[in-house]
Write a protein that holds these residues in place. Structure first.
Motif, mmCIF file in Angstrom:
data_model
loop_
_atom_site.group_PDB
_atom_site.id
_atom_site.type_symbol
_atom_site.label_atom_id
_atom_site.label_comp_id
_atom_site.label_asym_id
_atom_site.label_seq_id
_atom_site.Cartn_x
_atom_site.Cartn_y
_atom_site.Cartn_z
ATOM 1 N N ALA A 23 -74.017 36.260 28.040
ATOM 2 C CA ALA A 23 -74.628 36.205 26.686
ATOM 3 C C ALA A 23 -75.737 36.474 26.292
ATOM 4 N N TRP A 56 -70.997 44.514 21.107
ATOM 5 C CA TRP A 56 -72.175 43.641 21.212
ATOM 6 C C TRP A 56 -73.260 44.071 20.243
ATOM 7 N N SER A 59 -72.278 43.616 16.578
ATOM 8 C CA SER A 59 -72.297 42.205 16.179
ATOM 9 C C SER A 59 -73.715 41.727 15.921
ATOM 10 N N LEU A 60 -74.639 42.071 16.819
ATOM 11 C CA LEU A 60 -76.023 41.652 16.632
ATOM 12 C C LEU A 60 -76.629 42.294 15.391
ATOM 13 N N ALA A 114 -69.797 37.100 20.432
ATOM 14 C CA ALA A 114 -70.773 37.725 19.534
ATOM 15 C C ALA A 114 -70.104 38.161 18.238
ATOM 16 N N VAL A 161 -73.085 31.567 25.143
ATOM 17 C CA VAL A 161 -72.771 32.403 23.993
ATOM 18 C C VAL A 161 -71.465 31.957 23.339
ATOM 19 N N LEU A 232 -76.844 32.556 18.393
ATOM 20 C CA LEU A 232 -77.852 33.602 18.500
ATOM 21 C C LEU A 232 -78.918 33.474 17.425
ATOM 22 N N LEU A 408 -75.678 38.501 25.769
ATOM 23 C CA LEU A 408 -74.864 38.277 25.166
ATOM 24 C C LEU A 408 -74.205 38.914 25.370
#
Length: 418
Positions: A23, A56, A59-60, A114, A161, A232, A408
């Motif tokens: 994560a 990933w 998503s962030l 995520a 995560v 996060l 993550l």
């Protein structure tokens, strides 16, 4: 979160020492991918090969935009939801989402967790979130935790995560048990006692081949947030006194988080940042893990506790983020959020504008009208409530992320930290 590189069968043993996926926290897309740039029209953020980090970094990016009041492009949200398998799980990237997932589709807990956090935040995808959470619960290990791949041994980063995904969606991790064990039970098994000579109070990624826990700054940043039940994105916690590791026969998760924060405070004290060594090279700044540490320190003891590494990031991280891509900008935005810092004036860089420029333009104007933000948030929450291993692939992940990027795909540097 970083993953370090090695290859071949011997690489698996090396990975146990140098890095493994988890994560986290926290990753950025590699800047030196040999593949052709991904088409901007696809809705994907970043232009490098998404094979190992597409879900990933997407998503962030979406989560960071939502955090600062930017409404992500519908195309970007559709891209992410389209990556989900019928089982509810997410793989790092599916080149042909129209093709059903099968036994060869390498789904993982980090990408899935995520995506849950991002899609819950942007709203309107409750069915996707529910299916993803159901899958995560179905692959929980008997110790209460999660490994990177379904059935893999639990690790601190992956467990953390997933805890973040559960809490983000309004689920109490303590009530999600397997074999009578909760995720917190599993996470605390990775915490080093204060009596440990090297790494007192830190978290390990996993026990090494001899069963010994080795301090890992990356796993510690993830573990602090996980122990606090944070995802996060988080805000500064209540102000705490000077960091100190305190032993207890059976520490609470709050005490384990405080011990982890004490370790991180010591790790950044000399230079203002965490360090990493890659391929036998000299120690060098680890920007991504430093950003994760800022979030963890602020969440545990208030923004003041993260002042030194935050100042270092403001002065030094702009070039790294530009080279690394959308997830790096997102990590810095998370650090800004946790410390009450303006992400549009982060050491002279507008992190929001830079992130937006890596993908499809946000919906409407860049930021939501302040007067309508609350009403829209309520509407989006209502929408949410209405909705109900192959060895070589794993090594491939490590190869790509080993380029040196920072909760993550969220693997972490497993070498013992100073």
């Amino acid at each position: 979160m970083n993953v370090r590189r090695r290859s071949s069968a011997a690489a698996l043993a090396a990975i146990a020492v140098i890095g493994a996926a988890a994560a986290p926290a926290v990753a950025a897309d590699p800047s030196s991918s040999p593949s052709a740039p991904a088409p901007r029209s696809s809705g994907l953020y970043g232009t490098t090969d998404p094979q190992y980090d597409g879900v990933w970094r997407q998503s962030l990016a979406l989560l960071a935009q939502d955090t600062v009041g930017v409404s992500p492009s519908p195309a970007a949200v559709d891209w992410l939801t389209g990556q989900q398998c019928d089982s509810g799980a997410f793989a790092p990237f599916r080149a042909d989402p129209a093709k059903a997932c099968d036994a060869k589709t390498m789904v993982d807990t980090n990408s899935t967790a995520a995506a849950v956090q991002a899609l819950w935040a942007v709203g309107g995808r409750g069915d996707v979130v529910e299916d993803a959470l159901a899958w995560l619960k179905s692959v929980q290990n008997k110790d209460g935790g999660w490994g990177y791949t379904p059935g893999g041994p639990s690790d601190a980063n992956s467990t953390s995560v997933v805890i973040g995904a559960l809490t983000a969606a309004g689920t109490d991790p303590e009530k999600i048990e397997k074999g009578g064990k909760s995720p917190y039970d599993a996470l605390l098994t990775f915490a080093l006692p204060c009596a440990e000579k090297d790494g007192a109070g830190a978290f390990a990624f996993q026990p090494d081949k001899d069963g010994k826990l080795l301090a890992n700054a990356d796993a510690t940043a993830a573990g602090v947030l996980g122990a606090l039940g944070k995802g996060l994105v988080t805000e500064a916690g209540e102000k705490a006194g000077d960091a100190a590791c305190t032993d207890a026969a059976k520490p609470t998760r709050e005490q384990a988080a405080a011990n982890g924060a004490a370790y991180l405070t010591g790790a950044v004290a000399e230079d203002g940042h965490l360090k990493s060594a890659l391929g036998g090279s000299a120690d060098q700044p680890d920007y991504g893990n430093t950003a994760d540490a800022v979030v963890a320190l602020a969440a545990q003891g208030g923004a003041d506790k993260a002042a030194e590494p935050l100042a270092w990031l403001k002065e030094n991280a702009a070039k790294w983020a530009k080279e690394s891509g959308p997830a790096a900008y997102a990590q810095l935005i998370f650090a800004a959020r946790a410390t009450g810092t303006d992400p549009r004036a982060f050491g002279g860089t507008d992190l929001v504008a830079e992130l937006n420029a890596t993908g499809p333009s946000p919906r409407g104007s860049e930021a939501r009208d302040t007067a309508t933000t609350t009403d829209q948030a309520v509407e989006e929450k209502d929408e949410k409530d209405d909705s109900g291993f192959g060895v070589w692939w794993f090594v491939g992940v490590c190869l790509v992320f080993g380029i040196g990027i920072g909760f993550l795909l969220s693997g972490r540097n497993k070498k013992q930290q100073p």
